[in-house]
Design an enzyme around this catalytic site. Structure first.
Site, PDB file in Angstrom:
ATOM      1  N   ASP A  88       0.856  -1.237  -0.094  1.00 23.88           N
ATOM      2  CA  ASP A  88       0.075   0.135  -0.025  1.00 23.88           C
ATOM      3  C   ASP A  88       0.884   1.328   0.072  1.00 23.88           C
ATOM      4  O   ASP A  88       0.418   2.345  -0.517  1.00 23.88           O
ATOM      5  CB  ASP A  88      -0.820  -0.048   1.404  1.00 23.88           C
ATOM      6  CG  ASP A  88      -2.059  -0.935   1.042  1.00 23.88           C
ATOM      7  OD1 ASP A  88      -2.361  -1.456  -0.072  1.00 23.88           O
ATOM      8  OD2 ASP A  88      -2.778  -1.240   1.971  1.00 23.88           O
ATOM      9  N   ASN A 100      -3.967   8.321   2.556  1.00 21.84           N
ATOM     10  CA  ASN A 100      -4.380   8.004   3.961  1.00 21.84           C
ATOM     11  C   ASN A 100      -4.493   8.861   5.147  1.00 21.84           C
ATOM     12  O   ASN A 100      -5.556   8.880   5.767  1.00 21.84           O
ATOM     13  CB  ASN A 100      -3.082   6.729   4.350  1.00 21.84           C
ATOM     14  CG  ASN A 100      -3.514   5.371   3.938  1.00 21.84           C
ATOM     15  OD1 ASN A 100      -4.390   5.046   3.350  1.00 21.84           O
ATOM     16  ND2 ASN A 100      -2.543   4.652   4.271  1.00 21.84           N
TER      17      ASN A 100
END
Length: 280
Positions: free
Chosen positions: A59, A133
């Site tokens: 990620d 994020n």
């Protein structure tokens, strides 16, 4: 599609070999290919001239690609070589089939919002970043309390004394925020989560905020003399008493290929053992 950029996470041993296989596949489709290496911290570069980006890593590699691709509207094809893969959802054994479908416009994608983070010092912007994020404000040393004055849309939200604070997107709600006790948000929600880190007050709890508003965090005098901000764990900068951080929704969304709601909830069950019941 005429030109692709492949981002290789050099910490993944299999990424170099896989990159060559993908390059050969794309060249067979008359698509030019360039490589760049990513080691967890990498200078932001222009993706101008590329039609799409392939990430080989976890990620973290997708986070790097997202903030550089979003300004140009370039889609990201995230191949998962990491442990969790909440965002990087294309598995190594399915890359060729998935890439073929993507090139034929047969693969679904999602658009995810990013946050825009600016740091003001003496009314001048000294730091700016985009995050898929989260943004984390903390002291430079562990277990050191900092003092923050938090406003939301010009209304006082709280005065926070804590080890720090996490402001996450819905995409990032399954990352650092959830480990600190924050809620998991469906990735289709345009919402931010503010999660205190080890707050001095028992009444401090995570709060979900609309992305329509402006979140402002001011660094107040406190025990910590050296503070920092980190966006997506990759964009660090020093903070000082009196600095003001503004966080708002960025006006463009990043296109993530093969990142669907079904894969997100599958990852919740398989990666975090979340079941919504007693058998997790």
């Amino acid at each position: 599609m005429k030109k692709a950029l492949i981002i290789i996470n050099v910490s993944k041993s299999e990424s170099l070999d896989l990159a060559q296989k993908i390059k050969k596949f794309l060249l067979g489709k008359s698509i030019e290919v360039d490589f760049i290496s990513f080691d967890g911290f990498c200078d932001n570069i222009s993706f101008d001239g590329y039609d799409f980006v392939v990430t080989l890593g976890g990620d973290g590699t997708v986070l790097y690609a997202a903030r550089n691709a979003v300004t140009l509207g370039i889609p990201v094809f995230p191949l998962n070589l990491g442990q969790f893969g909440f965002i990087a959802s294309v598995q190594p054994d399915e890359w060729e089939e998935s890439l073929e479908k993507f090139l034929n416009n047969q693969l679904p994608f999602e658009e995810r919002f990013l946050i825009k983070v600016d740091v003001y010092r003496d009314d001048k912007i000294v730091y700016s970043s985009l995050g898929l994020n989260d943004a984390v404000i903390s002291a430079n040393t562990a277990a050191t309390t900092i003092s923050l004055l938090v406003d939301y849309d010009n209304s006082l939200l709280c005065k926070l004394n804590a080890d720090g604070v996490i402001v996450s997107t819905s995409t990032g709600s399954t990352a650092y925020s959830v480990s600190a006790g924050g809620p998991i948000l469906d990735t289709h929600l345009d919402a931010m989560v503010m999660t205190p880190l080890n707050s001095f007050s028992l009444s401090s709890r995570p709060i979900v905020l609309s992305t329509d508003g402006l979140l402002t965090i001011k660094i107040e005098p406190g025990r910590a003399k050296e503070l920092r901000i980190s966006v997506d764990g990759q964009e660090p900068a020093k903070l000082f008493i009196g600095d003001k951080i503004t966080i708002t929704k960025y006006d463009k969304k990043v296109k993530l290929i093969s990142c669907t709601r079904e894969k997100f909830y599958n990852a919740l069950r398989s990666k975090l053992s979340w079941s919504g019941g007693p058998h997790a």
